[in-house]
Design an enzyme around this catalytic site. Structure first.
Site, short mmCIF file in Angstrom:
data_model
loop_
_atom_site.label_atom_id
_atom_site.label_comp_id
_atom_site.label_asym_id
_atom_site.label_seq_id
_atom_site.Cartn_x
_atom_site.Cartn_y
_atom_site.Cartn_z
N SER A 143 0.81 -0.96 0.05
CA SER A 143 0.00 0.07 0.12
C SER A 143 0.96 1.23 -0.08
CB SER A 143 -0.95 -0.08 1.20
OG SER A 143 -2.07 0.93 1.02
N ASP A 297 -10.16 -3.47 -5.42
CA ASP A 297 -9.15 -2.54 -4.69
C ASP A 297 -9.12 -1.11 -5.56
OD1 ASP A 297 -7.02 -1.04 -3.29
OD2 ASP A 297 -5.40 -2.69 -4.02
N HIS A 327 -8.12 -4.94 -0.95
CA HIS A 327 -6.97 -4.47 -0.43
C HIS A 327 -6.48 -4.64 0.97
CE1 HIS A 327 -3.83 -0.86 -0.36
NE2 HIS A 327 -4.17 -0.87 0.79
#
Length: 357
Positions: A143, A297, A327
């Site tokens: 991320s 995501d 995600h």
């Protein structure tokens, strides 16, 4: 978090951070790994050192946790579990970095912290101290940590003081650009759990500033000045996304916003914050990449576009797209947040590292 902020009790991100505190685990060594909380170049890190005889020089990974530059900690159970397994199964030194967070610290502080640790670690004397093979070091992150890993890999190319070359970069559902927050993945997954569009936009804006005007402009996708138009070619999803991700979406470039925002927050147009803005001349010098993206995501398209741009620049890329994943899925590795999906994604990543690092 929203209620706490509305009532003036605490900042939204500080309230969210309370969730991560519950996940923290102490640095506990075991029969395989010595785990310590220490500092490298005055930046806090959690260090994982294999105990068994190396049988030669070891691999190494410098890891940057996720959390939108505002949340997260190397000591969270998920990251600790993952770092232990990588260290044990690859017989690798793992340096998991605790960089400073927004809203107390904005770009480029987070980048500078992780870059400082990486540059320090890559010194010959430091690699030698830990028994690391200078030809087998990678950066990795998930991320926002994937964003930082990509940015660090790029910046190292420009630093004449760094002699050690990275062997690989591992980018797990990375956030890679803040120019266009209306990609097909932002539309398709705007309200899906873990990372809805509203939260991702808030995280991006907090990375640069706590100014509400920036947050509102980014939410409307009107935060980039007209003069930044030439940069849009690097994030033009009509060109860089595969057809099955473009689907029936029609492309329109972001509407021009205020020049004042980009003047106050130059990070908006900085490749250290948005690695997708790097030109091909820089990309072609990068090490091989493993990029994981998840179908459900908002950041799906960032990773897919980076994979396409790296390939176009001649870089070896393994792009693993998980059509059943969301995600953060790779962090679901241990009770009470454990999923077979998390183990599968982690195994895929680990197997790539065994073969390529």
């Amino acid at each position: 978090s929203e209620a706490a902020e509305l009532l003036g009790l605490m900042h939204y991100m500080e309230a969210l951070r309370l969730i991560t505190v519950v996940e923290l685990v102490a640095p506990t060594s075991d029969e395989n790994i010595t785990v310590t909380d220490t500092e490298l170049n005055k930046v806090p890190v959690r260090l994982y050192l294999p105990r068994r005889a190396p049988g030669g020089l070891r691999r190494a990974m410098v890891y940057f946790h996720g959390g939108g530059w505002c949340l997260g900690d190397a000591g969270m159970q998920g990251y600790d579990h993952m770092s232990r397994r990588i260290s044990n199964e690859l017989n690798a030194v793992v340096v998991s970095v605790n960089y400073r967070l927004a809203p107390q610290h904005h770009f480029p502080v987070q980048f500078e912290d992780v870059y400082s640790v990486t540059k320090f670690f890559l010194q010959s004397k430091v690699l030698s101290q830990y028994g690391v093979d200078p030809a087998r070091v990678c950066v990795a992150g998930d991320s926002a940590g994937g964003n930082l890993a990509a940015a660090v890999a790029q910046q190292l190319l420009e630093d004449p003081e760094v002699k050690t070359k990275l062997k690989a970069q591992i980018l797990i559902y990375p956030a890679l650009q803040a120019l266009d927050l209306d990609l097909p993945s932002y539309r398709d997954n705007a309200h899906k759990p873990i990372l809805p569009r509203s939260l991702m936009v808030r995280l991006w804006s907090e990375y640069f500033s706590s100014e509400r005007g920036l947050w509102e402009a980014m939410a409307a996708n009107r935060h980039i000045p007209a003069e930044a138009g030439p940069l849009l070619q690097f994030v033009d999803w009509s060109r860089w996304l595969p057809a099955d991700m473009r689907r029936a979406h029609s492309y329109s470039s972001p509407a021009a916003g205020s020049t004042g925002l980009a003047r106050r927050y130059p990070g908006l147009l900085d490749p250290r914050a948005s690695p997708l803005l790097a030109g091909e001349a820089r990309l072609r010098r990068l090490p091989p990449a493993f990029i994981l993206t998840c179908e459900h995501d908002v950041l799906r398209d960032d990773g897919a576009m980076y994979a396409a741009r790296l390939r176009a620049a001649g870089v070896s890329v393994t792009h693993h797209h998980a059509k059943d994943a969301f995600h953060g899925a790779m962090m679901f590795l241990s009770w009470p947040l454990e999923l077979g999906l998390g183990h599968r994604l982690f195994h895929t990543c680990l197997q790539w590292m065994k073969e390529n690092l």
